[in-house]
Design a protein around this motif. Structure first.
Motif, mmCIF file in Angstrom:
data_model
loop_
_atom_site.group_PDB
_atom_site.id
_atom_site.type_symbol
_atom_site.label_atom_id
_atom_site.label_comp_id
_atom_site.label_asym_id
_atom_site.label_seq_id
_atom_site.Cartn_x
_atom_site.Cartn_y
_atom_site.Cartn_z
ATOM 1 N N ILE A 125 44.251 23.809 5.448
ATOM 2 C CA ILE A 125 43.118 23.192 4.882
ATOM 3 C C ILE A 125 43.628 22.145 3.793
ATOM 4 O O ILE A 125 44.653 22.362 3.113
ATOM 5 C CB ILE A 125 42.026 24.006 4.055
ATOM 6 N N ILE A 126 43.359 20.894 4.054
ATOM 7 C CA ILE A 126 43.670 19.906 3.279
ATOM 8 C C ILE A 126 42.617 19.436 2.123
ATOM 9 O O ILE A 126 41.498 19.071 2.854
ATOM 10 C CB ILE A 126 44.304 18.494 3.917
ATOM 11 N N GLY A 180 49.163 7.838 -2.432
ATOM 12 C CA GLY A 180 50.318 7.284 -1.497
ATOM 13 C C GLY A 180 50.304 8.463 -0.349
ATOM 14 O O GLY A 180 51.426 8.061 0.506
ATOM 15 N N GLY A 181 49.796 9.609 -0.411
ATOM 16 C CA GLY A 181 50.193 10.691 0.688
ATOM 17 C C GLY A 181 50.937 11.526 0.152
ATOM 18 O O GLY A 181 51.426 11.495 -1.185
ATOM 19 N N ALA A 233 45.362 9.553 3.120
ATOM 20 C CA ALA A 233 44.183 8.949 3.275
ATOM 21 C C ALA A 233 44.288 7.357 3.404
ATOM 22 O O ALA A 233 44.818 6.705 2.310
ATOM 23 C CB ALA A 233 43.327 9.496 2.065
ATOM 24 N N LEU A 234 43.526 6.959 4.424
ATOM 25 C CA LEU A 234 43.597 5.469 4.654
ATOM 26 C C LEU A 234 42.009 4.972 4.850
ATOM 27 O O LEU A 234 41.573 5.154 6.092
ATOM 28 C CB LEU A 234 44.434 5.181 5.891
ATOM 29 N N GLY A 235 41.189 4.745 3.850
ATOM 30 C CA GLY A 235 40.059 4.238 4.166
ATOM 31 C C GLY A 235 39.301 5.476 4.346
ATOM 32 O O GLY A 235 39.222 6.670 3.804
ATOM 33 N N LEU A 277 42.154 10.105 7.706
ATOM 34 C CA LEU A 277 43.133 10.951 7.344
ATOM 35 C C LEU A 277 44.302 10.899 8.280
ATOM 36 O O LEU A 277 43.967 11.352 9.520
ATOM 37 C CB LEU A 277 42.782 12.670 6.953
ATOM 38 N N LEU A 278 45.290 10.185 7.957
ATOM 39 C CA LEU A 278 46.337 10.261 8.986
ATOM 40 C C LEU A 278 47.610 11.276 8.780
ATOM 41 O O LEU A 278 47.945 11.342 7.657
ATOM 42 C CB LEU A 278 47.123 8.629 8.780
ATOM 43 N N VAL A 279 47.717 11.921 9.638
ATOM 44 C CA VAL A 279 48.710 13.035 9.646
ATOM 45 C C VAL A 279 49.696 12.957 10.812
ATOM 46 O O VAL A 279 49.450 12.536 11.818
ATOM 47 C CB VAL A 279 48.071 14.378 10.027
ATOM 48 N N ARG A 280 50.970 12.810 10.037
ATOM 49 C CA ARG A 280 52.275 12.796 10.903
ATOM 50 C C ARG A 280 53.376 13.723 10.553
ATOM 51 O O ARG A 280 53.282 14.263 9.239
ATOM 52 C CB ARG A 280 52.983 11.463 10.457
ATOM 53 N N GLY A 281 54.135 14.307 11.706
ATOM 54 C CA GLY A 281 55.173 15.144 11.280
ATOM 55 C C GLY A 281 55.833 15.921 12.457
ATOM 56 O O GLY A 281 55.487 15.379 13.440
#
Length: 145
Positions: free
Chosen positions: A6-7, A15-16, A47-49, A52-56
């Protein structure tokens, strides 16, 4: 090990932020696919507008059955370039990413898992049965010979 990932969007740094940990294993209820341990993750969430962008990276350990030889073997399914985007709004305070992690692991499971690339498959026993019943025909004399 957490049950879910959960985020909390309201507490996310501007900035993330990096998240590391482990969530419960996938239970596929399949005869030949058995997970052990949970899904390990190392993610950067931003968070971009309105998204929610998740990378990894994510990974999980499994005991599988080789599709060639039928032997059990252990392997780790790794997704080095995990990326997902989740739409968010101002009213939303948190996002559950557990399903996205599980789906990505499932999509990376092989349909025909192999214990090794050079697996010879099921070993055939070479048995040559001697059958002398046909040998009697070799000695048979045919008229006209």
């Amino acid at each position: 090990m957490d049950e879910k990932l959960i985020i909390d969007i309201s507490r996310l740094e501007e900035g993330g932020e990096r998240f590391e940990g482990e969530v419960d294993a996938i239970d596929l209820e399949e005869e030949f696919v058995h997970p052990f341990g949970g899904i390990r993750y190392d993610l950067f969430v931003q968070a971009l507008g309105s998204e929610l962008l998740v990378r990894g990276k994510i990974e999980q350990d499994f005991e599988l059955v080789c599709s060639r030889c039928g032997e059990d073997f252990d392997t780790t399914i790794k997704v080095e370039d995990f990326v997902t985007s989740v739409e968010i709004d101002e009213k939303q305070s948190e996002v559950d990413l557990t399903n996205e992690l599980r789906e990505s692991i499932i999509l990376n499971l092989s349909s025909y898992p192999l214990c090794s690339e050079d697996c010879p498959g099921i070993q055939q026993k070479a048995e040559h049965l001697s059958d002398d019943r046909w040998g009697a025909l070799d000695n048979l004399k045919v008229e006209g010979e």
